[in-house]
Design an enzyme around this catalytic site. Structure first.
Site, PDB file in Angstrom:
ATOM      1  N   GLU A  27     -18.594 -15.898 -34.697  1.00 60.88           N
ATOM      2  CA  GLU A  27     -19.090 -15.531 -33.368  1.00 60.88           C
ATOM      3  C   GLU A  27     -20.005 -16.623 -32.817  1.00 60.88           C
ATOM      4  O   GLU A  27     -19.884 -17.054 -31.662  1.00 60.88           O
ATOM      5  CB  GLU A  27     -19.884 -14.212 -33.435  1.00 60.88           C
ATOM      6  CG  GLU A  27     -19.056 -12.985 -33.750  1.00 60.88           C
ATOM      7  CD  GLU A  27     -18.907 -12.725 -35.243  1.00 60.88           C
ATOM      8  OE1 GLU A  27     -19.092 -13.675 -36.053  1.00 60.88           O
ATOM      9  OE2 GLU A  27     -18.586 -11.583 -35.603  1.00 60.88           O
TER      10      GLU A  27
ATOM     11  N   LYS B 289     -14.290  -9.845 -42.206  1.00 65.67           N
ATOM     12  CA  LYS B 289     -14.237 -11.236 -41.713  1.00 65.67           C
ATOM     13  C   LYS B 289     -12.945 -11.896 -42.171  1.00 65.67           C
ATOM     14  O   LYS B 289     -12.274 -12.585 -41.399  1.00 65.67           O
ATOM     15  CB  LYS B 289     -15.416 -12.043 -42.270  1.00 65.67           C
ATOM     16  CG  LYS B 289     -16.763 -11.732 -41.677  1.00 65.67           C
ATOM     17  CD  LYS B 289     -17.767 -12.751 -42.216  1.00 65.67           C
ATOM     18  CE  LYS B 289     -19.189 -12.316 -41.995  1.00 65.67           C
ATOM     19  NZ  LYS B 289     -20.160 -13.166 -42.675  1.00 65.67           N
TER      20      LYS B 289
ATOM     21  N   HIS C 124     -33.857  14.091 -24.146  1.00 69.93           N
ATOM     22  CA  HIS C 124     -32.905  14.701 -23.215  1.00 69.93           C
ATOM     23  C   HIS C 124     -31.471  14.374 -23.600  1.00 69.93           C
ATOM     24  O   HIS C 124     -30.554  14.491 -22.780  1.00 69.93           O
ATOM     25  CB  HIS C 124     -33.206  14.232 -21.789  1.00 69.93           C
ATOM     26  CG  HIS C 124     -34.583  14.647 -21.370  1.00 69.93           C
ATOM     27  ND1 HIS C 124     -34.844  15.865 -20.804  1.00 69.93           N
ATOM     28  CD2 HIS C 124     -35.780  14.027 -21.516  1.00 69.93           C
ATOM     29  CE1 HIS C 124     -36.154  15.975 -20.579  1.00 69.93           C
ATOM     30  NE2 HIS C 124     -36.739  14.866 -21.010  1.00 69.93           N
TER      31      HIS C 124
ATOM     32  N   LYS D 282     -27.876 -19.159 -40.052  1.00 67.01           N
ATOM     33  CA  LYS D 282     -28.277 -19.581 -41.392  1.00 67.01           C
ATOM     34  C   LYS D 282     -27.198 -20.487 -41.994  1.00 67.01           C
ATOM     35  O   LYS D 282     -27.483 -21.558 -42.501  1.00 67.01           O
ATOM     36  CB  LYS D 282     -28.508 -18.343 -42.261  1.00 67.01           C
ATOM     37  CG  LYS D 282     -29.000 -18.642 -43.650  1.00 67.01           C
ATOM     38  CD  LYS D 282     -29.395 -17.373 -44.380  1.00 67.01           C
ATOM     39  CE  LYS D 282     -29.654 -17.671 -45.851  1.00 67.01           C
ATOM     40  NZ  LYS D 282     -30.048 -16.498 -46.606  1.00 67.01           N
TER      41      LYS D 282
ATOM     42  N   GLY E  64     -31.083 -13.337 -43.854  1.00 69.85           N
ATOM     43  CA  GLY E  64     -30.905 -13.314 -42.394  1.00 69.85           C
ATOM     44  C   GLY E  64     -31.716 -12.222 -41.722  1.00 69.85           C
ATOM     45  O   GLY E  64     -32.432 -12.458 -40.742  1.00 69.85           O
ATOM     46  N   ARG E  65     -31.653 -11.014 -42.261  1.00 66.72           N
ATOM     47  CA  ARG E  65     -32.338  -9.877 -41.611  1.00 66.72           C
ATOM     48  C   ARG E  65     -33.840  -9.883 -41.849  1.00 66.72           C
ATOM     49  O   ARG E  65     -34.543  -9.020 -41.349  1.00 66.72           O
ATOM     50  CB  ARG E  65     -31.701  -8.568 -42.072  1.00 66.72           C
ATOM     51  CG  ARG E  65     -31.552  -8.424 -43.581  1.00 66.72           C
ATOM     52  CD  ARG E  65     -30.552  -7.334 -43.948  1.00 66.72           C
ATOM     53  NE  ARG E  65     -30.318  -7.212 -45.379  1.00 66.72           N
ATOM     54  CZ  ARG E  65     -29.394  -7.895 -46.050  1.00 66.72           C
ATOM     55  NH1 ARG E  65     -28.636  -8.766 -45.436  1.00 66.72           N
ATOM     56  NH2 ARG E  65     -29.232  -7.709 -47.354  1.00 66.72           N
TER      57      ARG E  65
ATOM     58  N   GLU F 117     -27.875  -2.984 -43.894  1.00 71.35           N
ATOM     59  CA  GLU F 117     -27.268  -4.128 -44.578  1.00 71.35           C
ATOM     60  C   GLU F 117     -27.953  -4.353 -45.929  1.00 71.35           C
ATOM     61  O   GLU F 117     -27.370  -4.908 -46.853  1.00 71.35           O
ATOM     62  CB  GLU F 117     -27.347  -5.403 -43.706  1.00 71.35           C
ATOM     63  CG  GLU F 117     -26.367  -6.477 -44.139  1.00 71.35           C
ATOM     64  CD  GLU F 117     -26.196  -7.600 -43.118  1.00 71.35           C
ATOM     65  OE1 GLU F 117     -25.065  -7.881 -42.712  1.00 71.35           O
ATOM     66  OE2 GLU F 117     -27.206  -8.211 -42.725  1.00 71.35           O
TER      67      GLU F 117
HETATM   68  O1  F6P Z   1     -22.075 -10.944 -41.483  1.00 71.73           O
HETATM   69  C1  F6P Z   1     -23.365 -10.601 -41.850  1.00 71.73           C
HETATM   70  C2  F6P Z   1     -24.279 -11.751 -41.767  1.00 71.73           C
HETATM   71  O2  F6P Z   1     -24.073 -12.614 -42.834  1.00 71.73           O
HETATM   72  C3  F6P Z   1     -25.725 -11.297 -41.713  1.00 71.73           C
HETATM   73  O3  F6P Z   1     -26.236 -11.021 -42.956  1.00 71.73           O
HETATM   74  C4  F6P Z   1     -26.365 -12.435 -41.010  1.00 71.73           C
HETATM   75  O4  F6P Z   1     -27.628 -12.090 -40.529  1.00 71.73           O
HETATM   76  C5  F6P Z   1     -25.344 -12.703 -39.936  1.00 71.73           C
HETATM   77  O5  F6P Z   1     -24.108 -12.493 -40.567  1.00 71.73           O
HETATM   78  C6  F6P Z   1     -25.398 -14.059 -39.321  1.00 71.73           C
HETATM   79  O6  F6P Z   1     -25.238 -15.069 -40.256  1.00 71.73           O
HETATM   80  P1  F6P Z   1     -25.618 -16.567 -39.915  1.00 71.73           P
HETATM   81  O7  F6P Z   1     -27.073 -16.608 -39.617  1.00 71.73           O
HETATM   82  O8  F6P Z   1     -25.256 -17.371 -41.125  1.00 71.73           O
HETATM   83  O9  F6P Z   1     -24.825 -16.977 -38.708  1.00 71.73           O
END
Ligand code: F6P
Length: 540
Positions: free
Chosen positions: A211, A503, A383, A205, A266-267, A352
């Site tokens: 990452e 972060k 199990h 987003k 995002g979610r 979240e």
């Molecule tokens: O760190 C949490 C978050 O902001 C989530 O809410 C989001 O889905 C994810 O990181 C990834 O964010 P982006 O789509 O901006 O890379």
């Protein structure tokens, strides 16, 4: 008014005092129709909520609380595009992404539907070309691998759905997901892949997430090392983002970008361009079917009265256990192997969204908010951890999810699977008494160990089959359940400030891990010691 001081909350607290010992054995004995009466169908899903520790009075009081907290108004505001995400001053309009009726949805005076439809059309065109081998790589070969690079909401939804809808996928096309900044994730994902046949979707987003950007740069280097021409990026990389500027800065042309908007959390973004890897996997028609399922549940949620409203019922039952029985977790137990990532998606969606301790007005809340959500597919969990759900000291409300028709009808596997699902909910509800054990001839000390108290609440959700439509309806059901609970707990379900501190600290620690020099460490003694230990032993 503070939630716990509302008359409706107090009435529920008193009601809880009076009824908390009531046993599901008695409730079922007193009402032979309970198992069919406390059920509901919506958007193709069947919900049996009869095995909950509730009476008609409990449900009336829960709905009264929902009314008093302004749930109906909050639902209208969300669908109408009001800026209900107040800390980010944003509308919350994931429902517009699957608004199949195409009724106008204004944001800031402008209808968002033309843009939503245009992006869906571009995605469909691109997905068709990749699937048909018409979108070729730099050397002219068709794409055989699609690697989505994203994390959180830019990973979990499409990754969950790609697994769930595997039977609808093109098995000649490998669609996989890389999220973790651990280089192992990327390295193992692309092992054996030919860069000339590999398409990367960089999904973020913000297009700034550590990452994702790290994995994206590694993917570019991996591609260019093999193809040895910068021009290859245009054929092997597309982006999904709200930020055209960041996408351009990374080196992906706007023509290869699929847009979404800040009013998509995002979610909650599976139905946006974030769903592109899924659409490539299952094809635009199946993706559209999934959107229909989402939309059917959206319509139900927006239109059904609270006492016949599936997300409202599930949400308020969760409030009942969380706030009155003190339950701290909620298990989601899907009896379908294809749903093996469903709980992981729900963890982000729920935790979240509602893992907050400050109200919308900025006050500390004096009541429990979001529970820990967890789960593994049945029957594996039986199990492993079901022991605690059956006989442990804490109540673990659980949702059992099953389908009536399997995509893989091997022998009697499916009947055995479903027999277990149904039996578990009965065992949890009714348990086994000492008298029953004695009647079976058991004597002595083992009676205490083999007694099951029962009265452990469950919901059962059944779909005819795990189709794209059913998956859409099921996912939307949980999205709206989370919304309902956020309204009751008076939290903003659409921000996530809690992920920021970690972060920031990680970016402060990162340069201190670099091999050169001796950093001046000014953290606490534990953090300093961990940094020194790592520096002394790091691989390079
Ligand atoms: O760190 C949490 C978050 O902001 C989530 O809410 C989001 O889905 C994810 O990181 C990834 O964010 P982006 O789509 O901006 O890379």
């Amino acid at each position: 008014m503070m939630r716990t001081q509302m008359p409706e909350w107090r009435k529920l607290a008193e009601h809880h005092e009076r009824t908390r010992e009531a046993h599901l054995r008695e409730l079922f004995a007193a009402d032979p129709e309970r198992g069919t009466r406390l059920t509901l169908e919506a958007a193709g899903l069947y919900l049996d909520y009869s095995k909950n520790r509730v009476t008609g009075e409990t449900m009336r009081l829960l709905f009264a609380l929902a009314e008093a907290c302004g749930l109906p108004r909050a639902v209208r505001d969300m669908f109408a595009g009001e800026r209900i995400n107040t800390t980010e001053n944003r509308a919350v309009l994931h429902t517009a992404l699957r608004n199949r009726a195409n009724a106008p949805v204004p944001v800031g005076g402008r209808d968002v539907m033309p843009a939503v439809n245009a992006v869906l059309a571009r995605m469909a065109d691109f997905a068709r070309r990749v699937r048909a081998g018409q979108w070729t790589g730099h050397t002219g070969r068709r794409m055989r691998n699609v690697v989505n690079i994203g994390i959180g909401g830019s990973d979990l939804g499409p990754a969950m759905a790609a697994e769930a809808l595997k039977p609808y996928g093109d098995r000649n096309l490998r669609v996989c997901f890389v999220s973790n900044v651990d280089g192992t994730h990327f390295a193992e994902a692309v092992r054996g892949m030919d860069p000339a046949e590999t398409l990367f979707i960089i999904a973020s987003k913000t297009f700034t997430t550590l990452e994702t950007m790290t994995n994206a740069r590694t993917a570019r280097a991996w591609t260019l090392e093999a193809l040895r021409d910068e021009a290859a990026v245009a054929r092997h990389f597309v982006a999904v983002s709200t930020s055209a500027a960041e996408v351009r800065a990374f080196g992906i042309a706007p023509a290869n970008m699929f847009e979404f908007w800040d009013w998509v959390g995002g979610r909650y973004s599976l139905c946006s361009a974030i769903g592109l890897p899924l659409m490539i996997a299952i094809g635009p028609e199946n993706f559209a079917e999934m959107l229909e399922g989402f939309h059917a549940m959206d319509r139900h949620f927006a239109g059904a009265p609270l006492d016949a409203n599936m997300p409202a019922i599930l949400g308020m039952l969760g409030v009942w256990y969380n706030n009155f029985f003190g339950a701290r977790t909620h298990a989601v137990l899907a009896y379908d192997q294809y749903l093996h990532r469903f709980a992981a998606h729900l963890q982000q969606l729920d935790m979240e969204s509602n893992g907050k301790s400050v109200s919308r007005g900025g006050q500390r809340v004096a009541w429990a908010t979001g529970p820990v959500v967890w789960g593994e597919p049945g029957t594996n969990g039986q199990h492993a951890f079901y022991q605690l759900i059956h006989q442990g000291t804490q109540m673990v409300p659980a949702d059992f999810i099953g389908v009536c028709r399997s995509h893989n009808p091997l022998g009697d596997h499916h009947d055995k699977l479903m027999a277990n699902l149904i039996a578990q909910t009965a065992a949890l509800a009714f348990g086994k008494t000492a008298e029953e054990l004695r009647a079976e001839g058991l004597r002595g000390g083992l009676i205490a160990h083999k007694t099951f108290d029962g009265n452990r609440p469950t919901n059962t959700i059944l779909a005819a089959s795990l189709t794209p439509h059913a998956l859409g309806a099921l996912t939307a059901l949980y999205e709206h359940k989370v919304f309902v609970q956020g309204v009751i707990w008076d939290v903003n379900s659409f921000d996530q400030w809690g992920v920021e501190l970690g972060k920031q600290l990680a970016s402060a620690v990162l340069p201190e891990l670099a091999p050169a020099g001796e950093p001046d460490l000014r953290h606490d003694s534990s953090t300093n010691a961990l940094i020194r230990r790592y520096r002394g032993r790091r691989g390079r």
